[in-house]
Design a protein around this motif. Sequence first.
Motif, PDB file in Angstrom:
ATOM      1  N   LEU A 158       0.835  -1.203   0.000  1.00 17.69           N
ATOM      2  CA  LEU A 158       0.000   0.000   0.000  1.00 17.69           C
ATOM      3  C   LEU A 158       0.872   1.256   0.000  1.00 17.69           C
ATOM      4  O   LEU A 158       1.544   1.570   0.978  1.00 17.69           O
ATOM      5  N   SER A 159       0.868   1.962  -1.127  1.00 17.04           N
ATOM      6  CA  SER A 159       1.617   3.206  -1.251  1.00 17.04           C
ATOM      7  C   SER A 159       0.778   4.374  -0.741  1.00 17.04           C
ATOM      8  O   SER A 159      -0.417   4.469  -1.061  1.00 17.04           O
ATOM      9  N   PRO A 160       1.382   5.287   0.011  1.00 17.56           N
ATOM     10  CA  PRO A 160       0.641   6.463   0.455  1.00 17.56           C
ATOM     11  C   PRO A 160       0.560   7.507  -0.655  1.00 17.56           C
ATOM     12  O   PRO A 160       1.121   7.321  -1.744  1.00 17.56           O
ATOM     13  N   ALA A 161      -0.116   8.597  -0.367  1.00 18.30           N
ATOM     14  CA  ALA A 161      -0.076   9.765  -1.243  1.00 18.30           C
ATOM     15  C   ALA A 161       1.315  10.381  -1.180  1.00 18.30           C
ATOM     16  O   ALA A 161       2.174   9.947  -0.402  1.00 18.30           O
ATOM     17  N   ALA A 162       1.565  11.419  -1.980  1.00 16.59           N
ATOM     18  CA  ALA A 162       2.884  12.061  -1.982  1.00 16.59           C
ATOM     19  C   ALA A 162       3.233  12.598  -0.600  1.00 16.59           C
ATOM     20  O   ALA A 162       4.394  12.579  -0.197  1.00 16.59           O
ATOM     21  N   LEU A 163       2.232  13.102   0.123  1.00 16.14           N
ATOM     22  CA  LEU A 163       2.445  13.611   1.472  1.00 16.14           C
ATOM     23  C   LEU A 163       1.599  12.803   2.445  1.00 16.14           C
ATOM     24  O   LEU A 163       0.374  12.726   2.297  1.00 16.14           O
TER      25      LEU A 163
END
Length: 217
Positions: A158-163
């Motif tokens: 699971l990748s987060p958003a850029a921030l």
Amino acid sequence: MSTTIALFGANGTIGSRILNEALQRGHQVTAVVRDPAKITAGHPNLTVTTGDVLDPASVAAVAKGKDVVVSAVGGGGAEGHRATIEPAAKSLVSGVRTLGDEAPRLITVGGAGSLRTPDGTLVWDKEGIPGFLLEIMHAHGDALDFYRTVSDVRWTNLSPAALIEPGERTGAYRTATEDLVTAEDGSSRISAEDYAVALVDEIERPAHIGERFTVGY
């Protein structure tokens, strides 16, 4: 329905929120840490045990009998991530794999660097990213490349958003697979609390076995 979860990295910024979210939903969580004294939360559904995410035998020992293994381990700075993220991925898969048909699912916290931006470039190809952040992004990218070679373990990354940063739990988020989730103003962000919501939702309603997905507002 209660799920049994082994959680590595439970005392980190993201891991502690995953721990809290899972406990609040009634799941049984075993927090796997190097120093149990660092887990100060008390909860009837929480067990704290020692373990080493870089040791496949240790992974197998805590994973046995669980429904899901979650890894939220980081590495501190760039050098720590390089020494931890991909080696942990290989150790987690190796340890879970030894359990054969009884192996739990594996869900890991990823990075945003390898996601596509609206103009078609990858996040880590943008100009002006500090070197230490690039190191962290590529450490997660190398781990994801490894996961994509694995077909005999039910993994999800699971990748987060850029921030991603501590904030409010709203329970609202949007998902994608390879494209960065951005708002109308072009920003890409998620609170650590809502990231945890998305991860526990994936535990409860599996939708991304054998792939990476990402979350943002």
